[in-house]
Design a protein around this motif. Structure first.
Motif, PDB file in Angstrom:
ATOM      1  N   ALA A  32      32.523 -10.388  37.353  1.00 49.28           N
ATOM      2  CA  ALA A  32      32.151  -9.521  36.227  1.00 49.28           C
ATOM      3  C   ALA A  32      32.460 -10.195  34.900  1.00 49.28           C
ATOM      4  O   ALA A  32      31.655 -10.123  33.960  1.00 49.28           O
ATOM      5  N   LEU A  33      33.600 -10.864  34.808  1.00 45.82           N
ATOM      6  CA  LEU A  33      33.945 -11.555  33.554  1.00 45.82           C
ATOM      7  C   LEU A  33      32.984 -12.703  33.268  1.00 45.82           C
ATOM      8  O   LEU A  33      32.582 -12.906  32.114  1.00 45.82           O
ATOM      9  N   GLU A  34      32.593 -13.425  34.300  1.00 52.09           N
ATOM     10  CA  GLU A  34      31.606 -14.500  34.117  1.00 52.09           C
ATOM     11  C   GLU A  34      30.283 -13.930  33.629  1.00 52.09           C
ATOM     12  O   GLU A  34      29.643 -14.498  32.729  1.00 52.09           O
ATOM     13  N   ARG A  35      29.882 -12.807  34.210  1.00 51.48           N
ATOM     14  CA  ARG A  35      28.619 -12.185  33.801  1.00 51.48           C
ATOM     15  C   ARG A  35      28.704 -11.646  32.374  1.00 51.48           C
ATOM     16  O   ARG A  35      27.723 -11.660  31.637  1.00 51.48           O
ATOM     17  N   PHE A  36      29.883 -11.172  31.980  1.00 54.77           N
ATOM     18  CA  PHE A  36      30.087 -10.716  30.602  1.00 54.77           C
ATOM     19  C   PHE A  36      29.953 -11.889  29.633  1.00 54.77           C
ATOM     20  O   PHE A  36      29.257 -11.800  28.619  1.00 54.77           O
ATOM     21  N   ARG A  37      30.591 -12.994  29.969  1.00 53.22           N
ATOM     22  CA  ARG A  37      30.548 -14.172  29.100  1.00 53.22           C
ATOM     23  C   ARG A  37      29.144 -14.737  28.967  1.00 53.22           C
ATOM     24  O   ARG A  37      28.794 -15.307  27.937  1.00 53.22           O
ATOM     25  N   GLU A  45      30.459  -2.123  30.985  1.00 56.03           N
ATOM     26  CA  GLU A  45      30.212  -2.443  32.390  1.00 56.03           C
ATOM     27  C   GLU A  45      31.387  -3.210  32.990  1.00 56.03           C
ATOM     28  O   GLU A  45      31.786  -2.961  34.134  1.00 56.03           O
ATOM     29  N   VAL A  46      31.960  -4.109  32.230  1.00 60.62           N
ATOM     30  CA  VAL A  46      33.146  -4.837  32.706  1.00 60.62           C
ATOM     31  C   VAL A  46      34.318  -3.870  32.847  1.00 60.62           C
ATOM     32  O   VAL A  46      35.076  -3.939  33.818  1.00 60.62           O
TER      33      VAL A  46
END
Length: 93
Positions: A32-37, A45-46
């Motif tokens: 999720a953090l990778e997708r946020f970045r 969503e995170v």
């Protein structure tokens, strides 16, 4: 084996299970953090992923730390693995 060594073996089995399942849950947070970045997810969503992680990790902790380690060890060995991520999902109204 003695009762003491049986209990120790059960504790180790549960600890190994706990670590493996916790690692899996943490992997979801990392994704999720990778997708946020990368801009795929927004902050809300995170936050939802973090909330679900927290609930799932608490349920996993309760399973692994409350009660008889021999019983928990038997459950881990004999039953299908619990989907802790789903256990942490918010209840739908």
């Amino acid at each position: 084996m003695s009762a003491k060594s049986d209990r120790q073996a059960a504790r180790e089995a549960v600890a190994n299970y706990h670590e493996k399942q916790l690692t899996s849950l943490q992997g979801r947070v990392g994704t999720a953090l990778e997708r946020f970045r990368s801009g795929e997810l927004d902050a809300f969503e995170v936050d939802q992923v973090l909330f679900q992680y927290s609930r799932a990790a608490k349920e996993l902790w309760k399973f692994c730390n409350l009660g008889d380690p021999e019983f928990a060890s038997d459950l881990v060995r004999e039953r299908p693995i619990v989907d802790w991520w789903e256990r942490g999902a918010p209840r739908q109204r």
